[in-house]
Design an enzyme around this catalytic site. Structure first.
Site, short mmCIF file in Angstrom:
data_model
loop_
_atom_site.label_atom_id
_atom_site.label_comp_id
_atom_site.label_asym_id
_atom_site.label_seq_id
_atom_site.Cartn_x
_atom_site.Cartn_y
_atom_site.Cartn_z
N PHE A 129 0.85 -1.19 0.00
CA PHE A 129 0.00 0.00 0.00
C PHE A 129 0.88 1.24 0.00
O PHE A 129 1.78 1.37 0.84
CB PHE A 129 -0.93 0.00 1.21
CG PHE A 129 -2.10 -0.93 1.07
CD1 PHE A 129 -3.37 -0.44 0.79
CD2 PHE A 129 -1.93 -2.31 1.17
CE1 PHE A 129 -4.44 -1.30 0.63
CE2 PHE A 129 -3.00 -3.18 1.02
CZ PHE A 129 -4.27 -2.67 0.75
N GLY A 132 -1.04 8.39 -0.21
CA GLY A 132 -0.52 9.67 0.23
C GLY A 132 0.95 9.83 -0.06
O GLY A 132 1.44 9.51 -1.15
N LYS A 133 1.70 10.28 0.93
CA LYS A 133 3.13 10.53 0.74
C LYS A 133 3.97 9.26 0.72
O LYS A 133 5.17 9.31 0.45
CB LYS A 133 3.63 11.48 1.84
CG LYS A 133 3.00 12.86 1.78
CD LYS A 133 3.52 13.77 2.88
CE LYS A 133 2.86 15.14 2.81
NZ LYS A 133 3.34 16.03 3.90
N ILE A 220 5.46 -0.94 2.32
CA ILE A 220 6.17 -0.28 1.23
C ILE A 220 7.39 0.52 1.70
O ILE A 220 8.33 0.73 0.92
CB ILE A 220 5.20 0.64 0.44
CG1 ILE A 220 5.81 1.07 -0.89
CG2 ILE A 220 4.81 1.86 1.28
CD1 ILE A 220 6.11 -0.07 -1.84
N GLU A 312 -2.00 -6.13 13.08
CA GLU A 312 -0.92 -6.93 13.65
C GLU A 312 -1.40 -7.70 14.89
O GLU A 312 -0.97 -8.83 15.13
CB GLU A 312 0.27 -6.05 13.99
CG GLU A 312 1.51 -6.82 14.40
CD GLU A 312 2.74 -5.93 14.47
OE1 GLU A 312 3.44 -5.79 13.44
OE2 GLU A 312 2.98 -5.35 15.55
#
Length: 365
Positions: A129, A132-133, A220, A312
Protein backbone atom coordinates in the site's frame (compact mmCIF):
# COMPACT_ATOMS: atom_id res chain seq x y z
CA UNK A 1 -7.93 -1.33 -60.05
CA UNK A 2 -6.88 1.50 -57.76
CA UNK A 3 -9.63 0.53 -55.34
CA UNK A 4 -8.37 -3.09 -55.26
CA UNK A 5 -4.77 -2.01 -54.74
CA UNK A 6 -5.81 0.32 -51.94
CA UNK A 7 -7.63 -2.45 -50.09
CA UNK A 8 -4.68 -4.78 -50.51
CA UNK A 9 -2.32 -2.16 -49.15
CA UNK A 10 -4.59 -1.55 -46.19
CA UNK A 11 -4.80 -5.27 -45.39
CA UNK A 12 -1.01 -5.53 -45.48
CA UNK A 13 -0.17 -2.31 -43.63
CA UNK A 14 -2.73 -2.61 -40.79
CA UNK A 15 -1.27 -5.81 -39.21
CA UNK A 16 2.24 -4.34 -39.53
CA UNK A 17 1.15 -1.19 -37.68
CA UNK A 18 -0.49 -3.26 -34.92
CA UNK A 19 2.68 -5.33 -34.49
CA UNK A 20 4.82 -2.17 -34.34
CA UNK A 21 2.53 -0.60 -31.75
CA UNK A 22 2.60 -3.76 -29.63
CA UNK A 23 6.38 -3.95 -29.84
CA UNK A 24 6.68 -0.29 -28.85
CA UNK A 25 4.40 -0.89 -25.86
CA UNK A 26 6.45 -3.87 -24.66
CA UNK A 27 9.80 -2.21 -25.34
CA UNK A 28 8.78 0.86 -23.33
CA UNK A 29 8.61 -1.41 -20.24
CA UNK A 30 4.93 -0.70 -19.71
CA UNK A 31 4.02 -3.82 -17.71
CA UNK A 32 1.54 -1.94 -15.51
CA UNK A 33 -2.12 -2.88 -15.37
CA UNK A 34 -4.71 -1.14 -13.22
CA UNK A 35 -7.87 -1.68 -11.17
CA UNK A 36 -9.84 0.93 -9.25
CA UNK A 37 -11.95 1.13 -6.10
CA UNK A 38 -12.85 4.78 -6.63
CA UNK A 39 -16.49 5.78 -7.03
CA UNK A 40 -17.90 4.92 -10.47
CA UNK A 41 -18.17 7.60 -13.10
CA UNK A 42 -18.22 7.79 -16.89
CA UNK A 43 -14.47 7.21 -17.11
CA UNK A 44 -14.34 4.72 -14.23
CA UNK A 45 -17.34 2.34 -14.33
CA UNK A 46 -16.19 0.16 -11.41
CA UNK A 47 -18.55 -1.39 -8.88
CA UNK A 48 -19.19 0.80 -5.83
CA UNK A 49 -17.38 -0.54 -2.76
CA UNK A 50 -20.56 -1.71 -0.94
CA UNK A 51 -21.54 -3.79 -3.96
CA UNK A 52 -18.05 -5.26 -4.14
CA UNK A 53 -18.25 -6.28 -0.49
CA UNK A 54 -21.74 -7.73 -0.99
CA UNK A 55 -20.45 -10.06 -3.70
CA UNK A 56 -17.39 -11.12 -1.71
CA UNK A 57 -16.79 -14.84 -1.53
CA UNK A 58 -17.86 -15.92 1.95
CA UNK A 59 -16.01 -19.23 1.85
CA UNK A 60 -12.97 -19.53 4.09
CA UNK A 61 -10.86 -21.05 1.34
CA UNK A 62 -10.36 -20.59 -2.37
CA UNK A 63 -9.51 -23.27 -4.90
CA UNK A 64 -8.27 -26.28 -2.95
CA UNK A 65 -6.73 -27.58 -6.16
CA UNK A 66 -4.38 -24.58 -6.43
CA UNK A 67 -0.60 -24.48 -6.39
CA UNK A 68 1.16 -26.37 -3.59
CA UNK A 69 4.75 -27.04 -2.63
CA UNK A 70 5.28 -30.42 -4.24
CA UNK A 71 8.07 -32.97 -4.44
CA UNK A 72 11.48 -31.46 -3.69
CA UNK A 73 13.01 -32.28 -7.05
CA UNK A 74 16.32 -30.89 -8.23
CA UNK A 75 18.00 -31.04 -11.61
CA UNK A 76 21.16 -33.06 -12.13
CA UNK A 77 24.56 -31.40 -12.44
CA UNK A 78 24.02 -28.82 -9.68
CA UNK A 79 27.13 -28.29 -7.58
CA UNK A 80 26.94 -27.12 -3.97
CA UNK A 81 28.61 -27.63 -0.59
CA UNK A 82 27.88 -30.99 1.03
CA UNK A 83 25.46 -30.64 3.98
CA UNK A 84 26.66 -31.65 7.43
CA UNK A 85 24.93 -33.36 10.34
CA UNK A 86 27.57 -32.05 12.78
CA UNK A 87 27.95 -28.38 11.88
CA UNK A 88 25.43 -25.56 11.84
CA UNK A 89 24.07 -22.60 13.77
CA UNK A 90 24.43 -23.08 17.52
CA UNK A 91 23.66 -19.51 18.59
CA UNK A 92 19.98 -19.59 17.55
CA UNK A 93 17.11 -22.06 17.48
CA UNK A 94 16.25 -23.24 13.98
CA UNK A 95 13.04 -25.17 14.68
CA UNK A 96 9.83 -24.30 16.54
CA UNK A 97 8.26 -26.52 19.18
CA UNK A 98 5.65 -27.57 16.60
CA UNK A 99 8.53 -28.69 14.35
CA UNK A 100 8.31 -25.90 11.77
CA UNK A 101 11.56 -24.48 10.33
CA UNK A 102 12.83 -21.27 11.89
CA UNK A 103 14.90 -19.78 9.07
CA UNK A 104 18.21 -17.97 9.64
CA UNK A 105 21.25 -17.35 7.50
CA UNK A 106 23.32 -20.53 7.66
CA UNK A 107 20.37 -22.92 8.02
CA UNK A 108 19.83 -23.45 4.28
CA UNK A 109 21.72 -23.44 1.00
CA UNK A 110 20.18 -20.88 -1.42
CA UNK A 111 21.63 -22.68 -4.45
CA UNK A 112 19.79 -25.87 -3.54
CA UNK A 113 16.51 -24.39 -2.33
CA UNK A 114 16.10 -21.94 -5.22
CA UNK A 115 16.82 -24.69 -7.74
CA UNK A 116 14.04 -26.76 -6.17
CA UNK A 117 11.42 -24.03 -5.89
CA UNK A 118 12.05 -22.51 -9.31
CA UNK A 119 11.01 -25.81 -10.86
CA UNK A 120 7.67 -25.51 -9.07
CA UNK A 121 7.20 -22.16 -10.85
CA UNK A 122 4.69 -20.40 -8.54
CA UNK A 123 3.06 -17.11 -9.54
CA UNK A 124 3.88 -14.82 -6.62
CA UNK A 125 1.83 -11.74 -5.68
CA UNK A 126 3.29 -8.96 -3.54
CA UNK A 127 0.66 -6.64 -2.04
CA UNK A 128 1.84 -3.21 -0.90
CA UNK A 129 0.00 0.00 0.00
CA UNK A 130 1.42 3.36 -1.09
CA UNK A 131 -1.19 5.97 -0.22
CA UNK A 132 -0.52 9.67 0.23
CA UNK A 133 3.13 10.53 0.74
CA UNK A 134 4.08 6.86 0.96
CA UNK A 135 4.40 6.79 -2.83
CA UNK A 136 7.90 8.19 -2.29
CA UNK A 137 8.99 4.73 -1.10
CA UNK A 138 7.85 2.88 -4.23
CA UNK A 139 11.01 3.30 -6.31
CA UNK A 140 13.36 2.07 -3.60
CA UNK A 141 11.14 -0.90 -2.79
CA UNK A 142 10.68 -1.94 -6.42
CA UNK A 143 14.29 -1.36 -7.53
CA UNK A 144 15.67 -3.36 -4.61
CA UNK A 145 12.97 -6.01 -5.02
CA UNK A 146 14.01 -6.58 -8.61
CA UNK A 147 17.57 -7.05 -7.43
CA UNK A 148 16.96 -9.34 -4.46
CA UNK A 149 13.38 -10.65 -4.16
CA UNK A 150 12.67 -14.09 -5.66
CA UNK A 151 14.91 -13.39 -8.63
CA UNK A 152 13.94 -15.43 -11.72
CA UNK A 153 10.53 -16.24 -10.20
CA UNK A 154 7.26 -14.93 -11.64
CA UNK A 155 6.24 -11.93 -9.49
CA UNK A 156 3.46 -9.34 -9.72
CA UNK A 157 3.63 -6.27 -7.50
CA UNK A 158 0.08 -5.18 -6.62
CA UNK A 159 0.38 -1.51 -5.69
CA UNK A 160 -2.63 -0.06 -3.88
CA UNK A 161 -2.46 3.71 -4.18
CA UNK A 162 -4.54 6.87 -4.34
CA UNK A 163 -2.15 8.42 -6.86
CA UNK A 164 -1.44 6.15 -9.83
CA UNK A 165 0.56 8.91 -11.54
CA UNK A 166 3.29 8.57 -8.92
CA UNK A 167 3.88 4.87 -9.55
CA UNK A 168 7.39 4.87 -11.09
CA UNK A 169 8.29 3.07 -14.28
CA UNK A 170 10.73 0.37 -13.22
CA UNK A 171 12.74 -1.97 -15.41
CA UNK A 172 11.32 -5.36 -14.52
CA UNK A 173 12.79 -8.80 -15.07
CA UNK A 174 11.26 -11.46 -17.27
CA UNK A 175 7.91 -12.72 -15.97
CA UNK A 176 7.52 -9.80 -13.56
CA UNK A 177 4.97 -6.99 -13.70
CA UNK A 178 3.12 -4.28 -11.80
CA UNK A 179 -0.63 -4.08 -11.25
CA UNK A 180 -1.99 -0.81 -9.84
CA UNK A 181 -5.13 -0.86 -7.67
CA UNK A 182 -6.61 2.59 -7.10
CA UNK A 183 -8.06 3.20 -3.63
CA UNK A 184 -9.66 6.29 -2.04
CA UNK A 185 -7.48 8.78 -0.19
CA UNK A 186 -7.50 8.74 3.61
CA UNK A 187 -7.59 11.62 6.08
CA UNK A 188 -6.20 9.58 8.98
CA UNK A 189 -3.37 7.04 8.90
CA UNK A 190 -5.59 4.66 10.87
CA UNK A 191 -7.94 4.60 7.87
CA UNK A 192 -5.04 3.44 5.71
CA UNK A 193 -4.20 0.68 8.22
CA UNK A 194 -7.78 -0.59 8.46
CA UNK A 195 -8.27 -0.18 4.73
CA UNK A 196 -5.35 -2.51 3.96
CA UNK A 197 -7.23 -5.61 5.03
CA UNK A 198 -10.48 -4.44 3.44
CA UNK A 199 -9.05 -3.63 0.00
CA UNK A 200 -6.75 -6.64 0.03
CA UNK A 201 -9.64 -8.99 0.86
CA UNK A 202 -11.75 -7.66 -2.00
CA UNK A 203 -8.91 -7.63 -4.52
CA UNK A 204 -7.71 -11.14 -3.70
CA UNK A 205 -11.25 -12.40 -4.22
CA UNK A 206 -12.01 -10.37 -7.36
CA UNK A 207 -8.63 -10.29 -9.13
CA UNK A 208 -5.53 -11.79 -7.55
CA UNK A 209 -7.04 -15.26 -7.05
CA UNK A 210 -7.05 -15.61 -10.85
CA UNK A 211 -3.48 -14.38 -11.29
CA UNK A 212 -1.35 -15.79 -8.44
CA UNK A 213 -0.60 -18.94 -6.47
CA UNK A 214 1.28 -17.39 -3.56
CA UNK A 215 0.92 -14.04 -1.82
CA UNK A 216 3.08 -11.79 0.36
CA UNK A 217 1.78 -8.81 2.31
CA UNK A 218 4.58 -6.25 2.75
CA UNK A 219 5.10 -2.69 3.96
CA UNK A 220 6.17 -0.28 1.23
CA UNK A 221 8.51 1.74 3.45
CA UNK A 222 11.08 -1.06 3.24
CA UNK A 223 14.10 -1.91 1.11
CA UNK A 224 15.65 -5.26 0.18
CA UNK A 225 19.35 -5.52 1.00
CA UNK A 226 20.09 -9.20 0.39
CA UNK A 227 18.43 -12.14 -1.38
CA UNK A 228 15.03 -13.41 -0.33
CA UNK A 229 14.48 -16.70 -2.13
CA UNK A 230 12.63 -19.99 -2.05
CA UNK A 231 13.53 -20.51 1.61
CA UNK A 232 10.82 -17.95 2.49
CA UNK A 233 7.99 -19.95 0.90
CA UNK A 234 5.63 -22.26 2.77
CA UNK A 235 1.92 -22.77 3.29
CA UNK A 236 1.99 -19.91 5.82
CA UNK A 237 5.17 -17.97 6.64
CA UNK A 238 5.45 -15.42 9.45
CA UNK A 239 8.34 -13.15 10.46
CA UNK A 240 9.58 -12.67 14.03
CA UNK A 241 9.32 -9.05 15.18
CA UNK A 242 12.83 -7.70 15.74
CA UNK A 243 11.87 -6.11 19.06
CA UNK A 244 10.69 -9.25 20.84
CA UNK A 245 12.55 -12.25 19.43
CA UNK A 246 15.29 -12.78 22.02
CA UNK A 247 14.48 -12.90 25.71
CA UNK A 248 11.04 -11.28 25.97
CA UNK A 249 8.65 -13.28 28.13
CA UNK A 250 5.34 -14.05 26.40
CA UNK A 251 3.46 -11.96 28.98
CA UNK A 252 5.48 -8.94 27.86
CA UNK A 253 4.58 -9.30 24.18
CA UNK A 254 2.44 -6.37 22.96
CA UNK A 255 -0.55 -8.64 22.37
CA UNK A 256 -4.04 -7.22 22.76
CA UNK A 257 -4.82 -7.79 26.44
CA UNK A 258 -8.32 -6.31 26.62
CA UNK A 259 -10.86 -9.12 26.56
CA UNK A 260 -13.42 -6.94 24.74
CA UNK A 261 -11.30 -7.10 21.57
CA UNK A 262 -11.44 -9.99 19.11
CA UNK A 263 -7.62 -9.90 19.13
CA UNK A 264 -7.46 -10.70 22.84
CA UNK A 265 -4.77 -13.12 23.98
CA UNK A 266 -4.77 -13.92 27.72
CA UNK A 267 -1.65 -13.86 29.85
CA UNK A 268 0.24 -17.12 29.93
CA UNK A 269 -0.39 -17.83 26.23
CA UNK A 270 1.74 -17.11 23.20
CA UNK A 271 4.62 -18.45 21.11
CA UNK A 272 6.29 -15.51 19.40
CA UNK A 273 5.38 -11.97 18.44
CA UNK A 274 5.12 -11.59 14.66
CA UNK A 275 5.37 -8.46 12.55
CA UNK A 276 2.57 -7.50 10.15
CA UNK A 277 5.09 -5.84 7.82
CA UNK A 278 5.98 -9.12 6.03
CA UNK A 279 3.88 -12.30 5.89
CA UNK A 280 3.09 -14.74 3.14
CA UNK A 281 1.58 -18.05 2.16
CA UNK A 282 -0.49 -20.00 -0.32
CA UNK A 283 -3.03 -17.75 -1.98
CA UNK A 284 -6.04 -19.40 -0.36
CA UNK A 285 -4.43 -19.47 3.11
CA UNK A 286 -3.54 -15.79 2.85
CA UNK A 287 -7.03 -14.94 1.67
CA UNK A 288 -8.44 -16.69 4.72
CA UNK A 289 -6.02 -14.85 7.04
CA UNK A 290 -6.41 -11.41 5.46
CA UNK A 291 -10.19 -11.73 5.54
CA UNK A 292 -9.99 -12.89 9.16
CA UNK A 293 -8.05 -9.75 10.13
CA UNK A 294 -10.55 -7.58 8.27
CA UNK A 295 -13.65 -9.21 9.75
CA UNK A 296 -12.24 -9.20 13.30
CA UNK A 297 -11.34 -5.52 12.96
CA UNK A 298 -14.87 -4.78 11.77
CA UNK A 299 -16.31 -6.64 14.75
CA UNK A 300 -14.10 -4.61 17.09
CA UNK A 301 -15.28 -1.40 15.45
CA UNK A 302 -18.91 -2.38 15.99
CA UNK A 303 -18.07 -3.03 19.64
CA UNK A 304 -16.39 0.36 20.03
CA UNK A 305 -12.82 -0.88 20.40
CA UNK A 306 -9.66 -0.85 18.27
CA UNK A 307 -6.96 -3.50 18.72
CA UNK A 308 -3.79 -2.06 20.15
CA UNK A 309 -1.73 -2.71 17.00
CA UNK A 310 -4.58 -2.93 14.49
CA UNK A 311 -4.20 -5.85 12.05
CA UNK A 312 -0.92 -6.93 13.65
CA UNK A 313 -2.84 -7.76 16.84
CA UNK A 314 -5.37 -9.86 14.90
CA UNK A 315 -2.55 -11.49 12.93
CA UNK A 316 -0.84 -12.60 16.14
CA UNK A 317 -4.12 -13.95 17.55
CA UNK A 318 -4.67 -16.02 14.40
CA UNK A 319 -1.09 -17.36 14.26
CA UNK A 320 -1.19 -18.42 17.90
CA UNK A 321 -4.01 -20.87 17.22
CA UNK A 322 -3.22 -21.57 13.54
CA UNK A 323 0.53 -22.16 13.59
CA UNK A 324 2.64 -20.93 10.68
CA UNK A 325 4.36 -23.69 8.73
CA UNK A 326 7.56 -21.66 8.55
CA UNK A 327 8.90 -18.90 10.80
CA UNK A 328 11.35 -16.43 9.31
CA UNK A 329 13.94 -14.76 11.52
CA UNK A 330 14.14 -10.95 11.93
CA UNK A 331 16.61 -10.97 9.00
CA UNK A 332 13.46 -10.78 6.89
CA UNK A 333 12.32 -7.51 8.47
CA UNK A 334 14.85 -5.47 10.41
CA UNK A 335 14.81 -1.69 10.87
CA UNK A 336 17.25 1.06 10.02
CA UNK A 337 16.46 2.49 13.47
CA UNK A 338 18.15 -0.38 15.31
CA UNK A 339 21.74 -1.60 15.71
CA UNK A 340 22.45 -5.06 14.29
CA UNK A 341 23.22 -7.78 16.88
CA UNK A 342 25.65 -10.65 16.28
CA UNK A 343 22.94 -13.24 15.64
CA UNK A 344 21.62 -11.24 12.68
CA UNK A 345 24.28 -12.19 10.14
CA UNK A 346 22.48 -10.66 7.16
CA UNK A 347 19.74 -8.07 6.71
CA UNK A 348 17.40 -9.14 3.92
CA UNK A 349 14.68 -6.49 4.30
CA UNK A 350 14.79 -3.38 6.45
CA UNK A 351 12.30 -0.65 7.26
CA UNK A 352 13.44 2.88 6.47
CA UNK A 353 13.91 5.74 8.89
CA UNK A 354 11.19 8.33 8.34
CA UNK A 355 9.36 11.18 10.03
CA UNK A 356 5.92 9.73 10.75
CA UNK A 357 4.48 13.18 11.41
CA UNK A 358 5.52 14.24 7.94
CA UNK A 359 4.53 11.19 5.88
CA UNK A 360 1.30 10.16 7.60
CA UNK A 361 -2.06 11.86 7.18
CA UNK A 362 -3.17 13.98 10.18
CA UNK A 363 0.45 14.17 11.36
CA UNK A 364 0.51 10.55 12.49
CA UNK A 365 -2.12 11.11 15.21
Amino acid sequence: MLRNISRTHVLIILPILLILLGATYIYSGNTISSFSFCQPCECNPQLPVPDAMKDLDTNDCLDEGGWRIGDLKMQTGLYYAQPSTQKGRTDVNSVTNWNAPLVWEGTFNPVVIDAIYKQMDPRVAVVVFAAGKYTRFLKGFLDSGEKYFLVDFRVTYYIFTDNEQEVPKIKLGSGRKISVVTIPSAKRWQEVVFGRMKWATITIDKQIRNEADYLFMMDIDSVFHNPVGGESLSQLSAVLHRGYYKNTHRDKFPYERRSRSKAYIPAGEGDYYYTAAVWGGYLEDMYKLVKYCYMQSEEDTRNGIEAVWQEESHLNKYLLYNKPTKVLSPEYLWSDYDPIPADIRVIRISQLVKDYKEVRPNGGH
